[in-house]
Design an enzyme around this catalytic site. Sequence first.
Site, PDB file in Angstrom:
ATOM      1  N   CYS A 132     -19.547  47.903   6.662  1.00  0.00           N
ATOM      2  CA  CYS A 132     -20.016  47.120   7.811  1.00  0.00           C
ATOM      3  C   CYS A 132     -21.335  47.632   8.381  1.00  0.00           C
ATOM      4  O   CYS A 132     -21.978  46.937   9.164  1.00  0.00           O
ATOM      5  CB  CYS A 132     -18.951  47.094   8.903  1.00  0.00           C
ATOM      6  SG  CYS A 132     -17.463  46.238   8.394  1.00  0.00           S
TER       7      CYS A 132
ATOM      8  N   ASN B  21     -15.213  39.062  11.745  1.00  0.00           N
ATOM      9  CA  ASN B  21     -15.999  40.198  11.264  1.00  0.00           C
ATOM     10  C   ASN B  21     -16.532  39.857   9.874  1.00  0.00           C
ATOM     11  O   ASN B  21     -15.772  39.787   8.919  1.00  0.00           O
ATOM     12  CB  ASN B  21     -15.094  41.434  11.230  1.00  0.00           C
ATOM     13  CG  ASN B  21     -15.795  42.674  10.691  1.00  0.00           C
ATOM     14  OD1 ASN B  21     -16.886  42.599  10.158  1.00  0.00           O
ATOM     15  ND2 ASN B  21     -15.138  43.816  10.829  1.00  0.00           N
TER      16      ASN B  21
ATOM     17  N   HIS C  71     -22.355  45.111  15.760  1.00  0.00           N
ATOM     18  CA  HIS C  71     -21.467  44.674  14.686  1.00  0.00           C
ATOM     19  C   HIS C  71     -20.265  44.000  15.344  1.00  0.00           C
ATOM     20  O   HIS C  71     -19.751  44.456  16.368  1.00  0.00           O
ATOM     21  CB  HIS C  71     -21.019  45.878  13.860  1.00  0.00           C
ATOM     22  CG  HIS C  71     -19.953  45.545  12.860  1.00  0.00           C
ATOM     23  ND1 HIS C  71     -20.042  44.452  12.036  1.00  0.00           N
ATOM     24  CD2 HIS C  71     -18.777  46.154  12.558  1.00  0.00           C
ATOM     25  CE1 HIS C  71     -18.964  44.401  11.267  1.00  0.00           C
ATOM     26  NE2 HIS C  71     -18.180  45.415  11.568  1.00  0.00           N
TER      27      HIS C  71
HETATM   28  N1  ACO Z   1      -0.222  39.787  15.118  1.00  0.00           N
HETATM   29  C1  ACO Z   1       0.791  40.276  15.857  1.00  0.00           C
HETATM   30  N2  ACO Z   1       1.083  41.595  15.905  1.00  0.00           N
HETATM   31  C2  ACO Z   1       0.312  42.438  15.187  1.00  0.00           C
HETATM   32  C3  ACO Z   1      -0.775  41.986  14.386  1.00  0.00           C
HETATM   33  C4  ACO Z   1      -1.012  40.597  14.381  1.00  0.00           C
HETATM   34  N3  ACO Z   1      -2.030  40.056  13.658  1.00  0.00           N
HETATM   35  N4  ACO Z   1      -1.354  43.053  13.790  1.00  0.00           N
HETATM   36  C5  ACO Z   1      -0.685  44.135  14.197  1.00  0.00           C
HETATM   37  N5  ACO Z   1       0.340  43.770  15.023  1.00  0.00           N
HETATM   38  C6  ACO Z   1       1.317  44.616  15.684  1.00  0.00           C
HETATM   39  C7  ACO Z   1       1.536  45.927  14.959  1.00  0.00           C
HETATM   40  O1  ACO Z   1       2.486  45.781  13.934  1.00  0.00           O
HETATM   41  C8  ACO Z   1       2.041  46.798  16.101  1.00  0.00           C
HETATM   42  O2  ACO Z   1       3.402  46.521  16.309  1.00  0.00           O
HETATM   43  P1  ACO Z   1       4.433  47.704  16.732  1.00  0.00           P
HETATM   44  O3  ACO Z   1       3.918  48.213  18.051  1.00  0.00           O
HETATM   45  O4  ACO Z   1       5.733  46.988  16.799  1.00  0.00           O
HETATM   46  O5  ACO Z   1       4.321  48.724  15.633  1.00  0.00           O
HETATM   47  C9  ACO Z   1       1.262  46.289  17.319  1.00  0.00           C
HETATM   48  O6  ACO Z   1       0.808  44.973  16.968  1.00  0.00           O
HETATM   49  C10 ACO Z   1       0.068  47.158  17.684  1.00  0.00           C
HETATM   50  O7  ACO Z   1      -0.678  47.421  16.487  1.00  0.00           O
HETATM   51  P2  ACO Z   1      -2.065  48.176  16.512  1.00  0.00           P
HETATM   52  O8  ACO Z   1      -2.581  48.304  15.117  1.00  0.00           O
HETATM   53  O9  ACO Z   1      -1.913  49.433  17.311  1.00  0.00           O
HETATM   54  O10 ACO Z   1      -2.945  47.118  17.343  1.00  0.00           O
HETATM   55  P3  ACO Z   1      -4.405  47.286  17.897  1.00  0.00           P
HETATM   56  O11 ACO Z   1      -4.440  46.997  19.324  1.00  0.00           O
HETATM   57  O12 ACO Z   1      -5.045  48.555  17.423  1.00  0.00           O
HETATM   58  O13 ACO Z   1      -5.178  46.063  17.190  1.00  0.00           O
HETATM   59  C11 ACO Z   1      -6.713  45.744  15.378  1.00  0.00           C
HETATM   60  C12 ACO Z   1      -5.265  45.985  15.786  1.00  0.00           C
HETATM   61  C13 ACO Z   1      -7.149  44.424  15.955  1.00  0.00           C
HETATM   62  C14 ACO Z   1      -6.808  45.716  13.859  1.00  0.00           C
HETATM   63  C15 ACO Z   1      -7.626  46.856  15.960  1.00  0.00           C
HETATM   64  O14 ACO Z   1      -7.045  48.101  15.686  1.00  0.00           O
HETATM   65  C16 ACO Z   1      -9.040  46.868  15.418  1.00  0.00           C
HETATM   66  O15 ACO Z   1      -9.833  45.992  15.690  1.00  0.00           O
HETATM   67  N6  ACO Z   1      -9.444  47.941  14.701  1.00  0.00           N
HETATM   68  C17 ACO Z   1     -10.838  48.203  14.326  1.00  0.00           C
HETATM   69  C18 ACO Z   1     -11.324  47.387  13.190  1.00  0.00           C
HETATM   70  C19 ACO Z   1     -12.712  47.849  12.841  1.00  0.00           C
HETATM   71  O16 ACO Z   1     -13.555  48.083  13.684  1.00  0.00           O
HETATM   72  N7  ACO Z   1     -13.004  48.066  11.568  1.00  0.00           N
HETATM   73  C20 ACO Z   1     -14.292  48.662  11.197  1.00  0.00           C
HETATM   74  C21 ACO Z   1     -15.197  47.745  10.652  1.00  0.00           C
HETATM   75  S1  ACO Z   1     -14.548  46.894   9.254  1.00  0.00           S
HETATM   76  C22 ACO Z   1     -15.378  47.484   7.805  1.00  0.00           C
HETATM   77  O17 ACO Z   1     -16.075  48.427   7.780  1.00  0.00           O
HETATM   78  C23 ACO Z   1     -15.039  46.753   6.520  1.00  0.00           C
END
Ligand code: ACO
Length: 322
Positions: A114, A279, A249
């Site tokens: 990214c 993204n 980004h």
């Molecule tokens: N729908 C419903 N529930 C979900 C979903 C979904 N799509 N995805 C995860 N959950 C659940 C999980 O299972 C978890 O449930 P649990 O508490 O029962 O275990 C709960 O939601 C919380 O999960 P987290 O992973 O802690 O959720 P978070 O608030 O962190 O959000 C997300 C997830 C959106 C992926 C976030 O972590 C994020 O944006 N991360 C960064 C991504 C990023 O910046 N990547 C870098 C660039 S990409 C690249 O370089 C290719």
Amino acid sequence: MTANAKILGTGGYLPAEIRTNDDISKTVDTSDAWIYERTGIKSRRIAAPEESAASMAEIAAKQAIANAAINASDIDLIIVTTGTPDCVYPSTACIVQERLGIKNCVAFDVQAACSGALFSLSIADQYIKTGAAKNVLLIGSELCSRIVDWTDRGTCILFGDGAGALLLGASEEPGVLSTHIHSDGAYCDLLYCPNPQVEARNDKNGLGFINMRGNEVFKMAVTTLERIVDETLEANNLSKADIHWLVPHQANIRIIAATAKKLKMSLDQVIVTLEEQGNTSSASVLLALHQGISDGRIQRGQNILLEAFGAGFTWGSALIKY
Ligand code: ACO
């Protein structure tokens, strides 16, 4: 005299198909409300089967060349950044060079996930500053939909397809003021996409899908981007108030909001495209820059801070006087 890399023109391309959160909710256990609240994303674009990184790059590039009002033959360097190249080789940049009909220029790909746009911008800036190139075409083109596991709700909700292009030209006026790029391979396991044909990792079922420990990546992204904002301002002896626009980004609105808060900026001074694009990896900063310039929000003479964080980990920023 050392030349500056000035923005001559930008371009962008988004495929026609719109995939909404509700569409995704029909195939995995999620909801529009969860996705929008946690990420800020409502929909993303999905490329048609006949489209490729090179075909999308070509369209974005032609728009950037038209907006720059130069001849394609005046381009002496093409850099394409993509995690979804048409071929292992030749580079997507060489394929784009041929599609644009440009002879006698250098073309190569850059891979920094990214952060690819910022890494490419840094390289382009060095080429122009040293006089090694005059006009550099930089393109981020990504088919994230082809490397996403559409049964994994932790990743499939995030990504989209598209291409962004930027033409930089040597100028005596200020342009790119500084670039800052970093890598730390210690975090390879938190975010990766194996190559299914090589599969050196041998830790998945041979499928080349994005694997991400989202929450850990999220925390690292927020703290790292806050650090690079300080680094960029200090390098230019500028204060937060000197920045007119943040072009981040587009990974998650909560990451973007944290960086804006660090800069004491309101979201009105941030170019946000992820609600409708998701993204698009290395294309996202270039698409956002194109959006802000083409809709007239970003004006000549203003200072723009670009930043990105991605797999590797890699991260980067650039300060540009438009
Ligand atoms: N729908 C419903 N529930 C979900 C979903 C979904 N799509 N995805 C995860 N959950 C659940 C999980 O299972 C978890 O449930 P649990 O508490 O029962 O275990 C709960 O939601 C919380 O999960 P987290 O992973 O802690 O959720 P978070 O608030 O962190 O959000 C997300 C997830 C959106 C992926 C976030 O972590 C994020 O944006 N991360 C960064 C991504 C990023 O910046 N990547 C870098 C660039 S990409 C690249 O370089 C290719």
